[in-house]
Design a protein around this motif. Structure first.
Motif, PDB file in Angstrom:
ATOM      1  N   SER A   1      31.727  25.365  51.549  1.00  0.00           N
ATOM      2  CA  SER A   1      32.516  26.447  50.947  1.00  0.00           C
ATOM      3  C   SER A   1      33.658  25.930  50.077  1.00  0.00           C
ATOM      4  CB  SER A   1      33.066  27.378  52.036  1.00  0.00           C
ATOM      5  OG  SER A   1      33.905  26.665  52.930  1.00  0.00           O
ATOM      6  N   SER A   2      34.211  24.757  50.406  1.00  0.00           N
ATOM      7  CA  SER A   2      35.336  24.235  49.628  1.00  0.00           C
ATOM      8  C   SER A   2      34.919  23.831  48.224  1.00  0.00           C
ATOM      9  CB  SER A   2      35.965  23.033  50.342  1.00  0.00           C
ATOM     10  OG  SER A   2      35.005  22.008  50.533  1.00  0.00           O
ATOM     11  N   ASN A   3      33.641  23.483  48.045  1.00  0.00           N
ATOM     12  CA  ASN A   3      33.150  23.074  46.726  1.00  0.00           C
ATOM     13  C   ASN A   3      32.277  24.136  46.063  1.00  0.00           C
ATOM     14  OD1 ASN A   3      34.349  20.471  47.033  1.00  0.00           O
ATOM     15  ND2 ASN A   3      32.617  19.858  48.320  1.00  0.00           N
ATOM     16  N   HIS A   4      32.189  25.307  46.668  1.00  0.00           N
ATOM     17  CA  HIS A   4      31.325  26.356  46.130  1.00  0.00           C
ATOM     18  C   HIS A   4      31.972  26.982  44.897  1.00  0.00           C
ATOM     19  CE1 HIS A   4      28.594  29.783  46.029  1.00  0.00           C
ATOM     20  NE2 HIS A   4      27.879  29.203  46.979  1.00  0.00           N
ATOM     21  N   PRO A   5      31.175  27.239  43.846  1.00  0.00           N
ATOM     22  CA  PRO A   5      31.758  27.833  42.623  1.00  0.00           C
ATOM     23  C   PRO A   5      32.239  29.268  42.808  1.00  0.00           C
ATOM     24  CG  PRO A   5      29.361  27.694  42.452  1.00  0.00           C
ATOM     25  CD  PRO A   5      29.740  26.938  43.677  1.00  0.00           C
ATOM     26  N   LEU A   6      31.704  29.969  43.805  1.00  0.00           N
ATOM     27  CA  LEU A   6      32.116  31.349  44.062  1.00  0.00           C
ATOM     28  C   LEU A   6      33.150  31.334  45.185  1.00  0.00           C
ATOM     29  CD1 LEU A   6      28.584  33.030  43.897  1.00  0.00           C
ATOM     30  CD2 LEU A   6      30.267  32.750  42.067  1.00  0.00           C
ATOM     31  N   THR A   7      34.358  31.734  44.865  1.00  0.00           N
ATOM     32  CA  THR A   7      35.485  31.525  45.786  1.00  0.00           C
ATOM     33  C   THR A   7      36.150  32.806  46.287  1.00  0.00           C
ATOM     34  OG1 THR A   7      37.013  31.375  43.909  1.00  0.00           O
ATOM     35  CG2 THR A   7      36.002  29.322  44.675  1.00  0.00           C
ATOM     36  N   SER A   8      35.586  33.961  46.006  1.00  0.00           N
ATOM     37  CA  SER A   8      36.259  35.215  46.359  1.00  0.00           C
ATOM     38  C   SER A   8      36.493  35.350  47.856  1.00  0.00           C
ATOM     39  CB  SER A   8      35.445  36.411  45.848  1.00  0.00           C
ATOM     40  OG  SER A   8      35.439  36.450  44.448  1.00  0.00           O
TER      41      SER A   8
ATOM     42  N   GLY B   1      10.473  38.715  53.415  1.00  0.00           N
ATOM     43  CA  GLY B   1      10.019  37.928  52.272  1.00  0.00           C
ATOM     44  C   GLY B   1      11.068  37.805  51.179  1.00  0.00           C
ATOM     45  N   ASP B   2      10.726  37.081  50.136  1.00  0.00           N
ATOM     46  CA  ASP B   2      11.620  36.835  49.005  1.00  0.00           C
ATOM     47  C   ASP B   2      11.317  37.843  47.905  1.00  0.00           C
ATOM     48  OD1 ASP B   2      13.212  35.922  46.991  1.00  0.00           O
ATOM     49  OD2 ASP B   2      12.468  33.862  47.014  1.00  0.00           O
ATOM     50  N   TYR B   3      12.134  38.875  47.786  1.00  0.00           N
ATOM     51  CA  TYR B   3      11.850  39.925  46.811  1.00  0.00           C
ATOM     52  C   TYR B   3      12.099  39.474  45.376  1.00  0.00           C
ATOM     53  CZ  TYR B   3      16.929  41.033  47.029  1.00  0.00           C
ATOM     54  OH  TYR B   3      18.295  40.993  46.998  1.00  0.00           O
ATOM     55  N   PHE B   4      12.775  38.345  45.184  1.00  0.00           N
ATOM     56  CA  PHE B   4      13.032  37.875  43.814  1.00  0.00           C
ATOM     57  C   PHE B   4      11.770  37.364  43.131  1.00  0.00           C
ATOM     58  CE2 PHE B   4      17.480  37.701  45.299  1.00  0.00           C
ATOM     59  CZ  PHE B   4      18.064  38.406  44.257  1.00  0.00           C
ATOM     60  N   LEU B   5      10.713  37.187  43.907  1.00  0.00           N
ATOM     61  CA  LEU B   5       9.437  36.815  43.297  1.00  0.00           C
ATOM     62  C   LEU B   5       8.900  37.934  42.416  1.00  0.00           C
ATOM     63  CD1 LEU B   5       7.731  35.104  46.387  1.00  0.00           C
ATOM     64  CD2 LEU B   5       8.831  33.989  44.430  1.00  0.00           C
ATOM     65  N   LEU B   6       9.383  39.155  42.630  1.00  0.00           N
ATOM     66  CA  LEU B   6       8.947  40.306  41.853  1.00  0.00           C
ATOM     67  C   LEU B   6       9.780  40.505  40.594  1.00  0.00           C
ATOM     68  CD1 LEU B   6       8.595  42.818  44.845  1.00  0.00           C
ATOM     69  CD2 LEU B   6       6.792  41.395  43.847  1.00  0.00           C
ATOM     70  N   HIS B   7      10.916  39.798  40.497  1.00  0.00           N
ATOM     71  CA  HIS B   7      11.832  40.000  39.377  1.00  0.00           C
ATOM     72  C   HIS B   7      11.673  38.905  38.327  1.00  0.00           C
ATOM     73  CE1 HIS B   7      14.306  43.279  41.135  1.00  0.00           C
ATOM     74  NE2 HIS B   7      13.935  42.735  42.282  1.00  0.00           N
ATOM     75  N   THR B   8      11.949  39.280  37.100  1.00  0.00           N
ATOM     76  CA  THR B   8      11.825  38.332  35.982  1.00  0.00           C
ATOM     77  C   THR B   8      13.180  37.956  35.373  1.00  0.00           C
ATOM     78  OG1 THR B   8      11.485  40.188  34.449  1.00  0.00           O
ATOM     79  CG2 THR B   8       9.512  39.144  35.389  1.00  0.00           C
ATOM     80  N   GLU B   9      14.186  38.842  35.486  1.00  0.00           N
ATOM     81  CA  GLU B   9      15.471  38.598  34.828  1.00  0.00           C
ATOM     82  C   GLU B   9      16.590  38.217  35.782  1.00  0.00           C
ATOM     83  OE1 GLU B   9      16.911  41.228  31.842  1.00  0.00           O
ATOM     84  OE2 GLU B   9      14.915  41.875  31.216  1.00  0.00           O
ATOM     85  N   ILE B  10      16.435  38.493  37.058  1.00  0.00           N
ATOM     86  CA  ILE B  10      17.489  38.156  38.022  1.00  0.00           C
ATOM     87  C   ILE B  10      16.924  37.254  39.111  1.00  0.00           C
ATOM     88  CG2 ILE B  10      18.768  40.287  37.619  1.00  0.00           C
ATOM     89  CD1 ILE B  10      17.599  41.383  40.231  1.00  0.00           C
ATOM     90  N   ASN B  11      17.812  36.503  39.777  1.00  0.00           N
ATOM     91  CA  ASN B  11      17.394  35.584  40.838  1.00  0.00           C
ATOM     92  C   ASN B  11      18.473  35.522  41.920  1.00  0.00           C
ATOM     93  OD1 ASN B  11      19.442  34.013  39.673  1.00  0.00           O
ATOM     94  ND2 ASN B  11      17.976  32.877  38.404  1.00  0.00           N
ATOM     95  N   HIS B  12      18.341  34.539  42.822  1.00  0.00           N
ATOM     96  CA  HIS B  12      19.289  34.418  43.926  1.00  0.00           C
ATOM     97  C   HIS B  12      20.718  34.193  43.423  1.00  0.00           C
ATOM     98  CE1 HIS B  12      15.293  32.973  45.216  1.00  0.00           C
ATOM     99  NE2 HIS B  12      15.544  33.639  46.328  1.00  0.00           N
ATOM    100  N   THR B  13      20.844  33.433  42.343  1.00  0.00           N
ATOM    101  CA  THR B  13      22.174  33.177  41.784  1.00  0.00           C
ATOM    102  C   THR B  13      22.799  34.455  41.246  1.00  0.00           C
ATOM    103  OG1 THR B  13      21.465  30.934  41.177  1.00  0.00           O
ATOM    104  CG2 THR B  13      23.466  31.769  40.133  1.00  0.00           C
ATOM    105  N   SER B  14      21.990  35.288  40.599  1.00  0.00           N
ATOM    106  CA  SER B  14      22.487  36.570  40.085  1.00  0.00           C
ATOM    107  C   SER B  14      23.032  37.421  41.229  1.00  0.00           C
ATOM    108  CB  SER B  14      21.367  37.324  39.362  1.00  0.00           C
ATOM    109  OG  SER B  14      20.748  36.533  38.382  1.00  0.00           O
ATOM    110  N   ARG B  15      22.307  37.442  42.332  1.00  0.00           N
ATOM    111  CA  ARG B  15      22.755  38.204  43.507  1.00  0.00           C
ATOM    112  C   ARG B  15      24.062  37.648  44.041  1.00  0.00           C
ATOM    113  NH1 ARG B  15      22.763  37.474  48.918  1.00  0.00           N
ATOM    114  NH2 ARG B  15      22.449  39.283  50.282  1.00  0.00           N
ATOM    115  N   ALA B  16      24.188  36.325  44.123  1.00  0.00           N
ATOM    116  CA  ALA B  16      25.396  35.705  44.647  1.00  0.00           C
ATOM    117  C   ALA B  16      26.620  36.063  43.796  1.00  0.00           C
ATOM    118  CB  ALA B  16      25.218  34.186  44.713  1.00  0.00           C
ATOM    119  N   PHE B  17      26.474  35.995  42.470  1.00  0.00           N
ATOM    120  CA  PHE B  17      27.578  36.350  41.580  1.00  0.00           C
ATOM    121  C   PHE B  17      27.949  37.829  41.722  1.00  0.00           C
ATOM    122  CE2 PHE B  17      26.831  32.332  39.429  1.00  0.00           C
ATOM    123  CZ  PHE B  17      28.098  31.984  38.974  1.00  0.00           C
ATOM    124  N   LEU B  18      26.941  38.682  41.900  1.00  0.00           N
ATOM    125  CA  LEU B  18      27.208  40.119  42.066  1.00  0.00           C
ATOM    126  C   LEU B  18      28.022  40.378  43.323  1.00  0.00           C
ATOM    127  CD1 LEU B  18      26.694  43.132  41.328  1.00  0.00           C
ATOM    128  CD2 LEU B  18      24.616  42.978  42.735  1.00  0.00           C
TER     129      LEU B  18
END
Length: 294
Positions: free
Chosen positions: A267-274, A71-88
């Motif tokens: 991937s070539s246009n993705h903002p996260l490039t690491s 399931g999608d555990y971010f439904l339980l969170h209020t301050e973080i989301n999928h984008t927060s996880r991606a940046f982390l």
């Protein structure tokens, strides 16, 4: 009183036999048939223990369900989301490269993060601490010489203290019930050594690591992800490649291949490039592969 006079027998030194010089026939007198032959070196990695590989991977496939996120555990969170996880995770890829850690360490780290966040609600300020703690635990488990707590804290610009890190470490280990031994997608890549040719190996690694950033990929089991990137990497290198491995999950693998292909094309246009920059430093011709995929 009698004197112990030495006798002739015990004073005489034993005579040494004359030295014999051992000779060998000159090299030109030897026949080529009698020369020692070089030992045949196997091209297979002995650490893969081919004789037991089927049993090993059967066991790994039987246990991989234990650490899957349902399931999608971010439904339980209020301050973080999928984008927060991606940046982390994008940030952790850089930390992982900076410390020159094993690839397996990165995959364990991401799994620990997802399992912890699925059971604990954290704030945006705590998220970086969760990530660095997960890599701290994974490093101590996987590495021979893991970075210490101070090294990890320096990567956060001293945003947290050592007490913060150790307290989070204890809580994370309790939440995951100290279950750190589990199969990752990286480990399942070793199931297909015969398909690592013509650069497909490093391309498969790149595709698999791109998938770490995307939350949607955790719905696939590690064994499915590994098979999918091996299949896609060989196809991108050779358009006539066909997947010949007999697998009861073939339809699921095809679905996973499509998702990885979408991730690769964007991937070539993705903002996260690491990840992209990391593999470009490894001399993978990412730009050409992306152009061919269009």
């Amino acid at each position: 009183m009698l004197e112990n006079k030495p006798t002739q027998e015990n004073t005489a030194k034993p005579e040494k036999p004359p030295l014999q010089v051992l000779t060998r026939p000159p090299l030109q007198n030897l026949s080529y048939e009698n020369l020692p032959q070089p030992i045949a070196i196997s091209t297979q990695n002995p650490q893969l223990v081919k004789i037991y590989s089927n049993e090993i991977f059967e066991f790994l496939e039987a246990t991989e369900e234990e650490t899957l996120i349902k399931g999608d555990y971010f439904l339980l969170h209020t301050e973080i989301n999928h984008t927060s996880r991606a940046f982390l995770i994008d940030w952790l890829v850089n930390i992982h490269a900076k410390f020159k850690l094993y690839q397996e360490t990165l995959y364990i780290t991401v799994n620990l993060i997802d399992r912890y966040l699925s059971k604990r609600m954290v704030t945006k300020k705590q998220l970086q601490l969760v990530g660095v703690t997960a890599m701290f635990i994974a490093s101590k488990y996987e590495e021979i010489y893991p970075p210490n707590a101070r090294d990890f804290l320096m990567t956060t610009d001293q945003a947290y203290s050592k007490q913060h890190l150790l307290k989070m470490e204890v809580d994370m280990l309790k939440v995951i019930n100290f279950h750190i031994t589990f199969p990752t997608a990286w480990r399942f890549m070793e199931k297909y050594p015969e398909l690592f040719h013509n650069g497909a190996g490093i391309l498969a690694e790149y595709l698999l690591e791109l998938g770490l950033i995307e939350y949607m990929m955790i719905k696939y089991r590690p064994s499915i992800q590994a098979a999918a990137v091996i299949c896609l990497a060989n196809f991108l290198q050779n358009k006539s490649f066909t997947w010949k491995a007999e697998d009861p999950n073939e339809s699921l693998i095809k679905e996973c291949v499509k998702d990885f292909y979408k991730i690769f094309k964007s991937s070539s246009n993705h903002p996260l490039t690491s990840v992209r920059e990391k593999y470009m430093r490894k001399k993978l011709d990412v730009v050409r592969l992306e152009e061919d995929a269009q």
